[in-house]
Design a protein around this motif. Structure first.
Motif, PDB file in Angstrom:
ATOM      1  N   GLU A 364     -34.512 -41.099   6.394  1.00  0.00           N
ATOM      2  CA  GLU A 364     -33.535 -40.782   5.338  1.00  0.00           C
ATOM      3  C   GLU A 364     -33.681 -41.719   4.147  1.00  0.00           C
ATOM      4  N   ARG A 365     -33.915 -43.002   4.447  1.00  0.00           N
ATOM      5  CA  ARG A 365     -34.032 -43.993   3.364  1.00  0.00           C
ATOM      6  C   ARG A 365     -35.237 -43.673   2.489  1.00  0.00           C
ATOM      7  N   LYS A 366     -36.346 -43.288   3.124  1.00  0.00           N
ATOM      8  CA  LYS A 366     -37.559 -42.983   2.351  1.00  0.00           C
ATOM      9  C   LYS A 366     -37.360 -41.735   1.489  1.00  0.00           C
ATOM     10  N   GLU A 367     -36.647 -40.757   2.055  1.00  0.00           N
ATOM     11  CA  GLU A 367     -36.342 -39.539   1.279  1.00  0.00           C
ATOM     12  C   GLU A 367     -35.467 -39.868   0.070  1.00  0.00           C
ATOM     13  N   LEU A 368     -34.593 -40.844   0.271  1.00  0.00           N
ATOM     14  CA  LEU A 368     -33.640 -41.205  -0.789  1.00  0.00           C
ATOM     15  C   LEU A 368     -34.228 -42.125  -1.854  1.00  0.00           C
ATOM     16  N   SER A 369     -35.308 -42.841  -1.497  1.00  0.00           N
ATOM     17  CA  SER A 369     -35.762 -43.933  -2.369  1.00  0.00           C
ATOM     18  C   SER A 369     -36.039 -43.488  -3.809  1.00  0.00           C
ATOM     19  N   GLY A 370     -36.690 -42.333  -3.977  1.00  0.00           N
ATOM     20  CA  GLY A 370     -37.000 -41.850  -5.329  1.00  0.00           C
ATOM     21  C   GLY A 370     -35.742 -41.540  -6.109  1.00  0.00           C
ATOM     22  N   ALA A 375     -31.067 -42.606  -9.904  1.00  0.00           N
ATOM     23  CA  ALA A 375     -29.607 -42.729 -10.000  1.00  0.00           C
ATOM     24  C   ALA A 375     -29.209 -44.101 -10.521  1.00  0.00           C
ATOM     25  N   ARG A 376     -29.936 -45.131 -10.058  1.00  0.00           N
ATOM     26  CA  ARG A 376     -29.611 -46.497 -10.516  1.00  0.00           C
ATOM     27  C   ARG A 376     -29.859 -46.634 -12.012  1.00  0.00           C
ATOM     28  N   SER A 442     -17.722 -32.776  -0.667  1.00  0.00           N
ATOM     29  CA  SER A 442     -18.945 -33.378  -0.092  1.00  0.00           C
ATOM     30  C   SER A 442     -19.036 -33.190   1.419  1.00  0.00           C
ATOM     31  N   TYR A 443     -18.119 -32.396   2.007  1.00  0.00           N
ATOM     32  CA  TYR A 443     -18.127 -32.227   3.465  1.00  0.00           C
ATOM     33  C   TYR A 443     -19.467 -31.654   3.942  1.00  0.00           C
ATOM     34  N   GLY A 444     -20.039 -32.319   4.940  1.00  0.00           N
ATOM     35  CA  GLY A 444     -21.271 -31.832   5.563  1.00  0.00           C
ATOM     36  C   GLY A 444     -22.522 -32.141   4.757  1.00  0.00           C
ATOM     37  N   MET A 445     -22.383 -32.813   3.609  1.00  0.00           N
ATOM     38  CA  MET A 445     -23.565 -33.122   2.792  1.00  0.00           C
ATOM     39  C   MET A 445     -24.141 -34.482   3.171  1.00  0.00           C
ATOM     40  N   SER A 446     -25.409 -34.697   2.833  1.00  0.00           N
ATOM     41  CA  SER A 446     -26.045 -35.973   3.176  1.00  0.00           C
ATOM     42  C   SER A 446     -25.813 -36.975   2.044  1.00  0.00           C
ATOM     43  N   LYS A 447     -26.189 -38.212   2.297  1.00  0.00           N
ATOM     44  CA  LYS A 447     -25.980 -39.297   1.322  1.00  0.00           C
ATOM     45  C   LYS A 447     -26.671 -38.990  -0.013  1.00  0.00           C
ATOM     46  N   LYS A 448     -27.659 -38.095   0.035  1.00  0.00           N
ATOM     47  CA  LYS A 448     -28.408 -37.724  -1.163  1.00  0.00           C
ATOM     48  C   LYS A 448     -27.445 -37.293  -2.288  1.00  0.00           C
ATOM     49  N   ILE A 449     -26.366 -36.611  -1.900  1.00  0.00           N
ATOM     50  CA  ILE A 449     -25.437 -36.063  -2.890  1.00  0.00           C
ATOM     51  C   ILE A 449     -24.736 -37.179  -3.671  1.00  0.00           C
ATOM     52  N   VAL A 450     -24.582 -38.345  -3.044  1.00  0.00           N
ATOM     53  CA  VAL A 450     -23.898 -39.464  -3.725  1.00  0.00           C
ATOM     54  C   VAL A 450     -24.730 -39.894  -4.933  1.00  0.00           C
ATOM     55  N   TYR A 451     -26.035 -39.786  -4.805  1.00  0.00           N
ATOM     56  CA  TYR A 451     -26.909 -40.201  -5.909  1.00  0.00           C
ATOM     57  C   TYR A 451     -27.143 -39.060  -6.898  1.00  0.00           C
ATOM     58  N   GLU A 452     -27.133 -37.833  -6.400  1.00  0.00           N
ATOM     59  CA  GLU A 452     -27.415 -36.687  -7.281  1.00  0.00           C
ATOM     60  C   GLU A 452     -26.199 -36.336  -8.143  1.00  0.00           C
ATOM     61  N   ASN A 453     -25.001 -36.555  -7.597  1.00  0.00           N
ATOM     62  CA  ASN A 453     -23.786 -36.207  -8.327  1.00  0.00           C
ATOM     63  C   ASN A 453     -23.376 -37.395  -9.199  1.00  0.00           C
ATOM     64  N   GLU A 454     -23.400 -37.202 -10.511  1.00  0.00           N
ATOM     65  CA  GLU A 454     -23.173 -38.323 -11.427  1.00  0.00           C
ATOM     66  C   GLU A 454     -21.838 -39.020 -11.173  1.00  0.00           C
ATOM     67  N   GLU A 455     -20.798 -38.206 -10.922  1.00  0.00           N
ATOM     68  CA  GLU A 455     -19.455 -38.766 -10.717  1.00  0.00           C
ATOM     69  C   GLU A 455     -19.412 -39.685  -9.495  1.00  0.00           C
TER      70      GLU A 455
END
Length: 622
Positions: A364-370, A375-376, A442-455
């Motif tokens: 998951e971390r590797k998928e998120l790294s990009g 997002a940062r 965000s129910y049922g979504m992965s951590k990816k959404i925290v970075y993809e969703n600007e808010e």
């Protein structure tokens, strides 16, 4: 400008009572009204209780009785009792106490001789009674001033100490003890002291399995990836598992029975030791964040003469265990290195489940790294001209600042509401984060959404909790939305976000709902804000005649001048608490999953009251 003289007359020496009453924050952290677990009234109870706990630790008295009735607190232990000749001194002379004598109290909590003096000075009524050697001595005080003392030469009362106090309402405004917070504090005491019974308002608290009970009582066990690993040594106890549902790390840490909510050297050593031991066990150099992701754990150690970083003892600063023992870091590393390694060798199913979880976290971390990097960069750009966050000057990590526990982030919706709060807030301790419309479900979504969703990404950046709860910037996170259907929905969506990705914010009591008044009732002389139908009725009665009644429909229509009344000293917060009987997954499924008949019925039943109130009051004169 006139020359101001600076002479001996300007130098004022405060006596102990005056100093505590003038600067209570130095002694008890913050004041508050009881809506937050670290408010002063709970610290007062804790200071008295610590002395009774120390008696139990010394082998004197296995039961402590606590009663709280109409804001007067009574604590009775069956320990040795304060030496009769010192009863008054112990509660009214600074730097007086038995804890300075290490022969009597080897690893105690209340080391500074200030605790009960602070309780005494900050209470309108304070009474201490000591029973020992067939005699009884009592002393009564008002705001720290002795008003009565009595000695019974012959007494049949059981030995021990009884302390009663009523916190001063001029210092703790409109306060109320919440049973949930008191119970949580008492549970921590019994987890750390197996064999101790605490009776609170008739209810018994007792623990057989220490920190294992703490993890199992604080969570639904269906959320655990594997059964709790429970390890005990002479001056250390550890319990740990990993969660199936939460992303972040969760630590409960204690020193000499003191809950170190800010962690410290022992917690840092524990986090480091887990990583080292697990890498060695599997023979693989796994990333530390993958090993610790989703951990739920607790550590308790006993240290001789601990050094804390603040008066309220929430962070351990000591690097040594004391005596001939090694450093805290070495002691914790050696213990975990031996005992956790042994446990994993003996429990293959746990070792397999743990390794599978680490591999999954790595993937998951590797998928998120990009996306994380993107997002940062976006958050950095936004923070230069981030219109969403209007920050405050003091933050929770400013350990040296008196008011850091008051730090609050209001999450608001809509320009008018955030405008009112922004104009009326305290710029030192209150920040505002402004939402644009309804947040995503965000129910049922992965951590990816925290970075993809600007808010969500900007909210996570504002709180500074991406990597660890230890960096949290605000002590109180307050959802400030209208009390209508849309406002309720926004609350639910935000609670879903925190439950899904940062549940320990809720578990550690950082999340609140802002209560705003439903009505304003006023005549020419007085204005009363009412938070319920009952309060409105009382206000009409009190002001008699025909007072003007206004119903507030939304936060945006309350002027900034008026708003400062609701977020200042008289702020009313409703804590968001978890239902331990339901797993986090089941909880989210019920509220945020596909519409179920159960949930529809729940919403209709709970919303009916609010809508009835709105309809009834549309008929009232404005």
């Amino acid at each position: 400008m006139a020359d101001t003289q600076y002479t001996e007359d300007n130098i004022r020496s405060l006596d102990w009572k005056e100093h505590i009453r003038m600067r209570p924050g130095m002694y008890i952290g913050k004041l508050g009204d009881g809506s937050s677990a670290d408010d002063g009234i709970y610290i007062l109870l804790k200071e008295v209780l610590d002395n009774s706990i120390d008696e139990f630790v010394m082998g004197a008295g296995k039961t402590i009785e606590i009663n709280i009735k109409e804001n007067t607190v009574h604590v009775r232990d069956y320990g040795r009792g304060i030496p009769l000749g010192k009863v008054v001194d112990v509660v009214s002379k600074m730097n007086t106490g038995g804890k300075y004598d290490t022969r009597a109290f080897k690893k105690s909590v209340g080391l500074n001789g200030v605790g009960t003096k602070a309780v005494n000075a900050l209470s309108t009524y304070f009474r201490v009674e000591s029973n020992r050697d067939g005699q009884s001595k009592s002393a009564e005080f008002e705001t720290g001033n002795l008003v009565n003392e009595e000695l019974l030469e012959e007494s049949s009362r059981r030995k021990g100490t009884k302390v009663s106090f009523t916190p001063d309402e001029t210092i703790f405004k409109k306060y109320k003890y919440r049973n949930e917070y008191v119970e949580r504090m008492l549970k921590n005491y019994v987890y750390l002291n197996p064999g101790l019974t605490i009776v609170f308002n008739g209810e018994k608290f007792y623990s057989d399995n220490g920190l294992k009970d703490l993890l199992e009582d604080n969570n639904n066990q269906e959320d655990f990836l594997y059964p709790v690993i429970h390890l005990k040594g002479d001056d250390i106890e550890v319990a740990m598992t990993h969660s199936k549902t939460q992303y972040s790390e969760e630590y409960h840490s204690f020193v000499n029975g003191q809950h170190t909510t800010q962690g410290g050297t022992h917690q840092a050593a524990f986090r480091e030791a887990i990583v080292k031991t697990i890498r060695d066990f599997y023979g693989k150099n796994y990333d530390a964040s993958d090993i610790r992701k989703s951990i739920i754990s607790a550590i308790s150690i006993k240290v001789m003469e601990p050094v804390f970083e603040s008066q309220t003892k929430t962070k351990l600063g000591s690097t040594d265990m004391g005596g001939d023992l090694p450093t805290v870091r070495t002691y914790v590393n050696d213990f975990i290195g031996t005992h956790l390694d042994n446990y994993l060798h003996k429990n293959q199913a746990t070792a397999d489940a743990l390794q599978k979880k680490i591999v999954q976290a790595e993937k998951e971390r590797k998928e998120l790294s990009g996306i994380r990097k993107l997002a940062r960069d976006r958050a950095k750009k936004a923070s230069l001209h981030n219109k969403k966050l209007r920050d405050c000057r003091i933050h929770l990590q400013d350990m040296k600042k008196d008011r850091r526990l008051e730090t609050t982030l209001f999450i608001t919706e809509g320009d008018s509401a955030s405008g009112s709060i922004t104009k009326s807030r305290d710029v030192n301790t209150q920040a505002v984060f402004s939402l644009r419309g309804k947040p995503l479900n965000s129910y049922g979504m992965s951590k990816k959404i925290v970075y993809e969703n600007e808010e969500f990404n900007l909210l996570q950046a504002a709180l500074n909790i991406e990597d660890s709860m230890e960096d949290l910037r605000y002590n109180n996170i307050v959802i400030a939305t209208d009390a209508d259907v849309d406002g309720m929905h926004i609350r639910l969506l935000l609670i879903t976000f925190f439950l899904q990705f940062f549940p320990e914010l809720i578990k550690e009591n950082h999340l609140y709902i802002l209560q705003t008044p439903l009505f304003r009732v006023r005549n020419k002389k007085e204005t009363i804000y009412c938070y319920s139908e009952e309060e409105r009725r009382q206000a009409i009665e009190k002001l008699s005649g025909k007072p003007e009644i206004t119903r507030f429909k939304g936060l945006g229509e309350i002027s900034p001048d008026e708003f400062k009344n609701f977020i200042g000293d008289d702020i009313r917060l409703e804590p968001v608490m978890l239902d331990k009987a339901m797993s986090i997954d089941a909880l989210l499924k019920f509220y945020m999953g596909k519409n179920t008949p159960d949930r529809q019925e729940f919403i209709i039943n709970n919303l009916k009251v609010e809508l009835d109130l709105v309809e009834e009051n549309q008929l009232q004169p404005k």
